[in-house]
Design an enzyme around this catalytic site. Structure first.
Site, short mmCIF file in Angstrom:
data_model
loop_
_atom_site.label_atom_id
_atom_site.label_comp_id
_atom_site.label_asym_id
_atom_site.label_seq_id
_atom_site.Cartn_x
_atom_site.Cartn_y
_atom_site.Cartn_z
N HIS A 136 42.74 36.96 36.12
CA HIS A 136 43.69 35.86 36.40
C HIS A 136 45.05 36.36 36.90
CE1 HIS A 136 40.96 32.94 34.80
NE2 HIS A 136 41.01 33.41 33.57
N ASP A 173 32.56 35.67 34.88
CA ASP A 173 33.33 35.09 33.77
C ASP A 173 33.26 33.56 33.87
OD1 ASP A 173 35.81 36.15 31.84
OD2 ASP A 173 36.14 34.11 32.59
ZN LIG Z 1 37.25 33.93 30.99
#
Ligand SMILES: [Zn+2]
Length: 317
Positions: A136, A173
């Site tokens: 992220h 993910d």
């Molecule tokens: Zn994650």
């Protein structure tokens, strides 16, 4: 065939974001215990983990981003002994302690060292059990438990320090790898394939992604069989056509059905299957070269079993 490297370091345990935070040091204890008890750890080559150098980090991040993190760290180092706050909050879920930047630089260092060892042929592939995770982290922003984008730093290192022409990034993910996309979008040397729950944090990845991004958003409660079918239909032909010379995996295990941070329904067997499909492509086009970096995975038992399943395939066990 070749050897599988295992990269971890005690600095990864020093970063923590407060009591009860799911992205906790115990995640790594769970993985270590499982690799030990299962005997899988014995088959891996344990490797040293250096700190990433600034020029390596700047292939994926701005100087301002790195300087901001350093400045926050310096303030904590000065204030904590004087009774000041021991965390600097960056977003509601993400905070630094005095060791966060050290751990993040070490995690990026694992990505680079693993890439070097795989490129030299010393290892066939590698798994890096790191914290903090990275996918992220955007070029200029930390978010979602992530500070430095380990996978993007490694991909750029393979392209620029080792002179590869084409690398692939695979991200399974449960959350969209928005930071990796932010950094690598429109880089024609990179193909990124991802699958993630949608709509879901960080609410990105669906609006006209760049042509080198293959994003597969799937609704909550999607099961492993459906995920496999999508991967077979969508990822595999693109990866085959791209012929990557090396593959990087953002290995998040929070799509596991027992993981409460996501609502997908994957199991250890699905993670084995995905790893096996990726490994086949790596063997056909990339001399088997894979560097896999830990991202999410917050149910400790499911995380540990899933990492074991993933590493077993990498190591041919
Ligand atoms: Zn994650």
């Amino acid at each position: 065939m070749g050897k599988t490297g295992y990269f971890t370091h005690r600095d990864f345990w020093k970063h923590e974001m407060g009591q009860g935070h799911p992205e906790c040091p115990e995640r790594l204890d769970a993985i270590e215990d499982r690799l030990l008890v299962s005997g899988v750890g014995d088959a891996l080559t344990r490797c040293d983990v250096p700190l990433a150098a600034l020029p390596d980090i700047l292939r994926a991040h701005t100087v301002e981003h790195v300087e901001h993190l350093e400045a926050l760290t310096q303030r904590l180092v000065a204030d904590v002994p004087a009774g000041g706050p021991d965390h600097a909050q960056l977003d509601p879920d993400t905070s630094l302690n005095r060791f966060t930047v050290l751990a993040a630089r070490r995690a990026a260092g694992a990505a680079i060292a693993a890439t070097d060892a795989v490129m030299s042929g010393e290892l066939e592939n590698a798994f890096c059990a790191v914290r903090p995770p990275g996918h992220h982290a955007c070029r200029d922003q930390a978010m979602g438990f992530c500070f430095l984008n380990n996978i993007a730093i490694a991909a750029r290192h393979a392209l620029e320090a080792h002179g590869l022409d084409r690398v692939a990034v695979v991200d399974f993910d449960v959350h969209h790898g928005n930071g990796t996309e932010d950094i690598l979008a429109n880089d024609p040397r990179v193909l990124m394939v991802g699958i993630f729950q949608h709509p879901f944090y960080p609410y990105s990845g669906t609006e006209a992604p760049a042509s080198n991004m293959l994003n597969l958003p799937v609704p909550a409660y999607t099961k492993g069989m459906d995920v496999r079918e999508l991967i077979e239909m969508m990822w595999i032909p693109r990866l085959e056509a791209f012929k990557p010379q090396m593959i990087f995996i953002s290995a998040g295990f929070d799509a596991h059905r027992d993981d409460d941070l996501g609502q997908l329904a994957l199991t250890e067997n699905d993670f084995s299957w995905i790893t096996d499909r990726v490994r086949n492509i790596a063997r056909r086009h990339a001399k088997g070269r894979i560097v896999s970096m830990l991202e999410g995975g917050y149910n400790l038992g499911a995380l540990a079993r899933s990492v074991e399943a993933h590493v077993r395939v990498l190591a041919d066990l």
